[in-house]
Design a protein around this motif. Structure first.
Motif, PDB file in Angstrom:
ATOM      1  N   ASP A 145     -40.433  41.686 -17.476  1.00 48.96           N
ATOM      2  CA  ASP A 145     -41.156  40.542 -16.944  1.00 48.96           C
ATOM      3  C   ASP A 145     -42.111  40.006 -18.000  1.00 48.96           C
ATOM      4  N   LEU A 146     -41.985  38.733 -18.286  1.00 51.13           N
ATOM      5  CA  LEU A 146     -42.882  38.133 -19.255  1.00 51.13           C
ATOM      6  C   LEU A 146     -44.120  37.589 -18.556  1.00 51.13           C
ATOM      7  N   LEU A 147     -45.244  37.851 -19.153  1.00 50.91           N
ATOM      8  CA  LEU A 147     -46.517  37.385 -18.625  1.00 50.91           C
ATOM      9  C   LEU A 147     -46.548  35.852 -18.590  1.00 50.91           C
ATOM     10  N   THR A 148     -45.929  35.228 -19.584  1.00 48.13           N
ATOM     11  CA  THR A 148     -45.906  33.760 -19.603  1.00 48.13           C
ATOM     12  C   THR A 148     -45.184  33.203 -18.380  1.00 48.13           C
TER      13      THR A 148
ATOM     14  N   LYS B 149     -46.795  30.610 -15.692  1.00 49.13           N
ATOM     15  CA  LYS B 149     -46.137  29.344 -15.306  1.00 49.13           C
ATOM     16  C   LYS B 149     -45.952  29.253 -13.794  1.00 49.13           C
ATOM     17  N   GLU B 150     -45.595  30.374 -13.161  1.00 50.29           N
ATOM     18  CA  GLU B 150     -45.459  30.391 -11.694  1.00 50.29           C
ATOM     19  C   GLU B 150     -46.808  30.101 -11.023  1.00 50.29           C
ATOM     20  N   ASP B 151     -47.867  30.678 -11.573  1.00 54.08           N
ATOM     21  CA  ASP B 151     -49.206  30.419 -11.034  1.00 54.08           C
ATOM     22  C   ASP B 151     -49.598  28.959 -11.212  1.00 54.08           C
TER      23      ASP B 151
ATOM     24  N   ASP C 155     -57.364  37.114 -14.463  1.00 52.32           N
ATOM     25  CA  ASP C 155     -56.270  37.346 -13.509  1.00 52.32           C
ATOM     26  C   ASP C 155     -54.974  37.760 -14.203  1.00 52.32           C
ATOM     27  N   PHE C 156     -54.786  37.314 -15.432  1.00 54.51           N
ATOM     28  CA  PHE C 156     -53.537  37.574 -16.144  1.00 54.51           C
ATOM     29  C   PHE C 156     -53.637  38.770 -17.087  1.00 54.51           C
ATOM     30  N   LEU C 157     -54.808  39.360 -17.170  1.00 55.29           N
ATOM     31  CA  LEU C 157     -55.006  40.529 -18.032  1.00 55.29           C
ATOM     32  C   LEU C 157     -54.810  41.806 -17.222  1.00 55.29           C
ATOM     33  N   PRO C 158     -54.537  42.918 -17.915  1.00 57.34           N
ATOM     34  CA  PRO C 158     -54.443  44.186 -17.188  1.00 57.34           C
ATOM     35  C   PRO C 158     -55.773  44.503 -16.511  1.00 57.34           C
ATOM     36  N   GLN C 159     -55.750  45.409 -15.550  1.00 56.84           N
ATOM     37  CA  GLN C 159     -56.957  45.820 -14.825  1.00 56.84           C
ATOM     38  C   GLN C 159     -58.060  46.204 -15.807  1.00 56.84           C
ATOM     39  N   ALA C 160     -59.249  45.646 -15.610  1.00 55.83           N
ATOM     40  CA  ALA C 160     -60.381  45.947 -16.490  1.00 55.83           C
ATOM     41  C   ALA C 160     -60.780  47.409 -16.341  1.00 55.83           C
ATOM     42  N   LEU C 161     -61.239  47.964 -17.448  1.00 56.74           N
ATOM     43  CA  LEU C 161     -61.715  49.346 -17.433  1.00 56.74           C
ATOM     44  C   LEU C 161     -63.105  49.411 -16.824  1.00 56.74           C
ATOM     45  N   THR C 162     -63.410  50.501 -16.147  1.00 53.14           N
ATOM     46  CA  THR C 162     -64.761  50.696 -15.609  1.00 53.14           C
ATOM     47  C   THR C 162     -65.657  51.209 -16.726  1.00 53.14           C
TER      48      THR C 162
ATOM     49  N   ARG D  98     -43.774  30.248 -35.142  1.00 56.89           N
ATOM     50  CA  ARG D  98     -42.343  30.086 -34.858  1.00 56.89           C
ATOM     51  C   ARG D  98     -41.744  31.332 -34.191  1.00 56.89           C
ATOM     52  N   ILE D  99     -42.420  31.814 -33.173  1.00 58.19           N
ATOM     53  CA  ILE D  99     -41.948  32.981 -32.424  1.00 58.19           C
ATOM     54  C   ILE D  99     -42.187  32.741 -30.939  1.00 58.19           C
ATOM     55  N   VAL D 100     -41.592  33.583 -30.112  1.00 58.41           N
ATOM     56  CA  VAL D 100     -41.897  33.609 -28.688  1.00 58.41           C
ATOM     57  C   VAL D 100     -42.771  34.835 -28.485  1.00 58.41           C
ATOM     58  N   LEU D 101     -43.929  34.644 -27.879  1.00 58.51           N
ATOM     59  CA  LEU D 101     -44.866  35.745 -27.724  1.00 58.51           C
ATOM     60  C   LEU D 101     -44.416  36.742 -26.672  1.00 58.51           C
ATOM     61  N   ASP D 102     -44.550  38.019 -27.007  1.00 56.27           N
ATOM     62  CA  ASP D 102     -44.309  39.065 -26.014  1.00 56.27           C
ATOM     63  C   ASP D 102     -45.609  39.274 -25.229  1.00 56.27           C
ATOM     64  N   ASN D 103     -45.551  40.139 -24.231  1.00 55.45           N
ATOM     65  CA  ASN D 103     -46.726  40.350 -23.375  1.00 55.45           C
ATOM     66  C   ASN D 103     -47.947  40.814 -24.160  1.00 55.45           C
ATOM     67  N   GLU D 104     -47.728  41.672 -25.152  1.00 55.01           N
ATOM     68  CA  GLU D 104     -48.838  42.191 -25.948  1.00 55.01           C
ATOM     69  C   GLU D 104     -49.570  41.058 -26.673  1.00 55.01           C
TER      70      GLU D 104
END
Length: 149
Positions: A2-5, A9-11, A89-96, A42-48
């Motif tokens: 699943d790509l984050l992008t 886009k769905e959001d 909202d699109f980032l991984p869960q924040a650390l405590t 000139r690339i397609v970004l991965d989730n990282e």
């Protein structure tokens, strides 16, 4: 994978349908920032890489908030503050704070860091684990305090 992008886009479509103009504006800024990097490199970004872009956007917002607050522009502070949760909202869960403290302590031990001079070693260990999950400038302060103490 699943790509984050795709999720972003769905959001964007949901925000358009729901008439949420504020959220839509921020999502468009996010997609523009991602597209800019993709075109430049000139690339397609991965989730990282998308997380790196989002993290950079958060950092820019935090810096703008400081500058606007210093200048007494509370109207602009409010705009920047409203954009932060949408980006998060699109980032991984924040650390405590507890998780951050524990990770800093572990990284100091793992790297064998003994003084502030060794801070780079500790940051190198933590950066990939914490990217997009913590404010790295705040983490930096914690590392300094740990190494100085």
């Amino acid at each position: 994978m699943d790509l984050l992008t795709d999720r972003i886009k769905e959001d964007m479509k949901a925000a358009m349908k729901g008439g949420n103009k504020a959220r839509l504006g921020v999502i468009r800024l996010i997609l523009a920032a991602i597209k800019q990097v993709e075109v430049d490199e000139r690339i397609v970004l991965d989730n990282e890489r998308v997380i790196l872009v989002l993290d950079k956007m958060l950092k820019q917002r935090r810096e703008s908030i400081r500058q606007f607050a210093d200048a007494g522009r509370h109207d602009l502070v409010a705009i920047e503050e409203a954009e932060i949760p949408v980006i998060q909202d699109f980032l991984p869960q924040a650390l405590t704070e507890t998780e951050i403290d524990s990770m800093v302590k572990d990284a100091v031990a793992e790297s064998g860091a003994e003084s502030v001079k060794d801070m780079g070693k500790v940051m190198a260990l933590l950066k990939t684990k914490m990217q997009g999950r913590a404010d790295m400038s705040a983490v930096s302060i914690k590392i300094k305090a740990t190494l100085a103490g």
